[in-house]
Design a protein around this motif. Structure first.
Motif, PDB file in Angstrom:
ATOM      1  N   MET A 123       0.845  -1.198   0.000  1.00 25.75           N
ATOM      2  CA  MET A 123       0.000   0.000   0.000  1.00 25.75           C
ATOM      3  C   MET A 123       0.881   1.249   0.000  1.00 25.75           C
ATOM      4  N   GLY A 124       0.558   2.174  -0.908  1.00 28.64           N
ATOM      5  CA  GLY A 124       1.288   3.428  -0.987  1.00 28.64           C
ATOM      6  C   GLY A 124       2.528   3.402  -1.867  1.00 28.64           C
ATOM      7  N   VAL A 125       2.967   2.213  -2.299  1.00 25.70           N
ATOM      8  CA  VAL A 125       4.122   2.164  -3.205  1.00 25.70           C
ATOM      9  C   VAL A 125       3.742   2.941  -4.464  1.00 25.70           C
ATOM     10  N   PRO A 126       4.597   3.854  -4.916  1.00 28.81           N
ATOM     11  CA  PRO A 126       4.248   4.733  -6.037  1.00 28.81           C
ATOM     12  C   PRO A 126       3.975   4.001  -7.347  1.00 28.81           C
ATOM     13  N   TYR A 127       3.137   4.645  -8.157  1.00 31.75           N
ATOM     14  CA  TYR A 127       2.809   4.182  -9.496  1.00 31.75           C
ATOM     15  C   TYR A 127       3.801   4.771 -10.487  1.00 31.75           C
ATOM     16  N   LYS A 128       4.228   3.944 -11.439  1.00 31.50           N
ATOM     17  CA  LYS A 128       5.039   4.436 -12.557  1.00 31.50           C
ATOM     18  C   LYS A 128       4.699   3.593 -13.778  1.00 31.50           C
ATOM     19  N   PHE A 129       4.162   4.232 -14.806  1.00 29.57           N
ATOM     20  CA  PHE A 129       3.804   3.503 -16.024  1.00 29.57           C
ATOM     21  C   PHE A 129       5.041   2.819 -16.586  1.00 29.57           C
ATOM     22  N   GLY A 130       4.895   1.556 -16.963  1.00 27.19           N
ATOM     23  CA  GLY A 130       5.999   0.798 -17.542  1.00 27.19           C
ATOM     24  C   GLY A 130       7.017   0.326 -16.522  1.00 27.19           C
ATOM     25  N   ALA A 131       6.651   0.321 -15.248  1.00 26.26           N
ATOM     26  CA  ALA A 131       7.583  -0.093 -14.188  1.00 26.26           C
ATOM     27  C   ALA A 131       8.137  -1.486 -14.462  1.00 26.26           C
ATOM     28  N   SER A 132       9.384  -1.686 -14.094  1.00 28.13           N
ATOM     29  CA  SER A 132      10.033  -2.985 -14.249  1.00 28.13           C
ATOM     30  C   SER A 132       9.354  -4.007 -13.348  1.00 28.13           C
ATOM     31  N   THR A 133       9.327  -5.246 -13.797  1.00 21.94           N
ATOM     32  CA  THR A 133       8.756  -6.310 -12.970  1.00 21.94           C
ATOM     33  C   THR A 133       9.759  -6.827 -11.943  1.00 21.94           C
ATOM     34  N   SER A 134      10.966  -6.286 -11.956  1.00 21.52           N
ATOM     35  CA  SER A 134      11.988  -6.767 -11.016  1.00 21.52           C
ATOM     36  C   SER A 134      12.184  -5.827  -9.838  1.00 21.52           C
ATOM     37  N   THR A 135      11.288  -4.872  -9.653  1.00 22.57           N
ATOM     38  CA  THR A 135      11.403  -3.950  -8.526  1.00 22.57           C
ATOM     39  C   THR A 135      10.093  -3.870  -7.752  1.00 22.57           C
ATOM     40  N   THR A 136      10.188  -3.532  -6.479  1.00 22.10           N
ATOM     41  CA  THR A 136       8.995  -3.257  -5.673  1.00 22.10           C
ATOM     42  C   THR A 136       9.013  -1.802  -5.207  1.00 22.10           C
ATOM     43  N   LYS A 137       9.894  -0.986  -5.783  1.00 20.42           N
ATOM     44  CA  LYS A 137       9.958   0.441  -5.425  1.00 20.42           C
ATOM     45  C   LYS A 137       8.874   1.239  -6.134  1.00 20.42           C
ATOM     46  N   VAL A 138       8.483   0.784  -7.305  1.00 23.61           N
ATOM     47  CA  VAL A 138       7.376   1.362  -8.075  1.00 23.61           C
ATOM     48  C   VAL A 138       6.683   0.218  -8.805  1.00 23.61           C
ATOM     49  N   PHE A 139       5.408   0.418  -9.112  1.00 21.21           N
ATOM     50  CA  PHE A 139       4.631  -0.562  -9.878  1.00 21.21           C
ATOM     51  C   PHE A 139       3.778   0.180 -10.892  1.00 21.21           C
ATOM     52  N   ASP A 140       3.457  -0.486 -12.001  1.00 20.84           N
ATOM     53  CA  ASP A 140       2.289  -0.082 -12.766  1.00 20.84           C
ATOM     54  C   ASP A 140       1.250  -1.169 -12.501  1.00 20.84           C
ATOM     55  N   CYS A 141       0.056  -1.015 -13.030  1.00 16.82           N
ATOM     56  CA  CYS A 141      -1.018  -1.933 -12.636  1.00 16.82           C
ATOM     57  C   CYS A 141      -0.677  -3.393 -12.906  1.00 16.82           C
ATOM     58  N   SER A 142      -0.137  -3.670 -14.082  1.00 20.79           N
ATOM     59  CA  SER A 142       0.107  -5.074 -14.441  1.00 20.79           C
ATOM     60  C   SER A 142       1.392  -5.621 -13.826  1.00 20.79           C
ATOM     61  N   SER A 143       2.387  -4.772 -13.574  1.00 19.21           N
ATOM     62  CA  SER A 143       3.583  -5.288 -12.891  1.00 19.21           C
ATOM     63  C   SER A 143       3.223  -5.635 -11.443  1.00 19.21           C
ATOM     64  N   PHE A 144       2.282  -4.895 -10.873  1.00 22.49           N
ATOM     65  CA  PHE A 144       1.819  -5.176  -9.506  1.00 22.49           C
ATOM     66  C   PHE A 144       1.104  -6.527  -9.444  1.00 22.49           C
ATOM     67  N   THR A 145       0.146  -6.752 -10.322  1.00 22.66           N
ATOM     68  CA  THR A 145      -0.571  -8.033 -10.291  1.00 22.66           C
ATOM     69  C   THR A 145       0.376  -9.184 -10.610  1.00 22.66           C
ATOM     70  N   LYS A 146       1.240  -8.983 -11.592  1.00 23.75           N
ATOM     71  CA  LYS A 146       2.217 -10.018 -11.948  1.00 23.75           C
ATOM     72  C   LYS A 146       3.066 -10.376 -10.732  1.00 23.75           C
ATOM     73  N   TYR A 147       3.522  -9.375  -9.995  1.00 26.30           N
ATOM     74  CA  TYR A 147       4.400  -9.581  -8.854  1.00 26.30           C
ATOM     75  C   TYR A 147       3.692 -10.318  -7.711  1.00 26.30           C
ATOM     76  N   ILE A 148       2.507  -9.869  -7.335  1.00 27.02           N
ATOM     77  CA  ILE A 148       1.866 -10.486  -6.169  1.00 27.02           C
ATOM     78  C   ILE A 148       1.364 -11.898  -6.450  1.00 27.02           C
ATOM     79  N   PHE A 149       0.949 -12.173  -7.682  1.00 30.85           N
ATOM     80  CA  PHE A 149       0.508 -13.531  -8.015  1.00 30.85           C
ATOM     81  C   PHE A 149       1.701 -14.479  -8.145  1.00 30.85           C
ATOM     82  N   LYS A 150       2.826 -13.968  -8.593  1.00 31.41           N
ATOM     83  CA  LYS A 150       4.018 -14.810  -8.764  1.00 31.41           C
ATOM     84  C   LYS A 150       4.433 -15.458  -7.440  1.00 31.41           C
TER      85      LYS A 150
END
Length: 174
Positions: free
Chosen positions: A61-88
């Motif tokens: 919660m509160g981790v910043p949004y960044k369009f196109g965020a890398s899937t290898s970081t948790t410092k920023v997420f975009d919507c799909s990198s977030f779902t990809k990360y938590i389901f993984k």
């Protein structure tokens, strides 16, 4: 193998799967044999609940949004990198984009949403009312867990405002 021993092994395998200890499952011939049965496969699949995924996602919660965020970081997420990360974390591999994620799993109606279902929207600057541009996780009770804009990872009401107007569909991947 005796029935009592098999039940003990099934319980152990189910417990290990539910807490993510998959390397402990196939440690003996009889366990390997038991692990290949349909009942074990069902137990392993159902061992991950949508609530577990949502609870894990809430840690961000509160981790910043960044369009196109890398899937290898948790410092920023975009919507799909977030779902990809938590389901993984729970062994579910999702594609990288919200549009691609909207094609996996099985379709589910809005009336039949369950916690952990992926919900899709056509919202934001790329929206046209038809194409998927955003993904969230249904968190139960009419709420979605997702990330966008200035709030970053947040919980929103699926049934009001922008999210109600731009909702397209849902998919079940658990």
């Amino acid at each position: 193998m005796k029935k009592k021993q098999l039940i003990q092994k099934l319980v152990t395998v189910g417990f290990c799967a539910s807490i993510g200890l998959t390397t402990m499952i196939a440690t003996g011939a009889d366990v390997t044999e038991a692990a290949s049965s349909d009942s074990i496969a069902t137990a392993k699949v159902s061992a991950v609940s949508g609530q577990q995924v949502v609870n894990y996602g809430k840690n961000f919660m509160g981790v910043p949004y960044k369009f196109g965020a890398s899937t290898s970081t948790t410092k920023v997420f975009d919507c799909s990198s977030f779902t990809k990360y938590i389901f993984k974390k729970y062994g579910v591999t999702l594609p990288r984009t919200s549009a691609a994620q909207s094609k996996v799993g099985v379709a589910v109606s809005k009336a039949n949403l369950q916690t952990g279902d992926l919900v899709f929207f056509s919202s934001g600057s790329r929206a046209n009312g038809k194409n998927v541009t955003h993904v969230a996780v249904y968190a139960g009770n009419g709420k979605i867990l997702h990330t966008y804009g200035s709030p970053g990872v947040t919980i929103s009401n699926l049934n009001s405002g922008n999210w109600k107007k731009t909702y397209l569909k849902a998919r079940r991947v658990l």
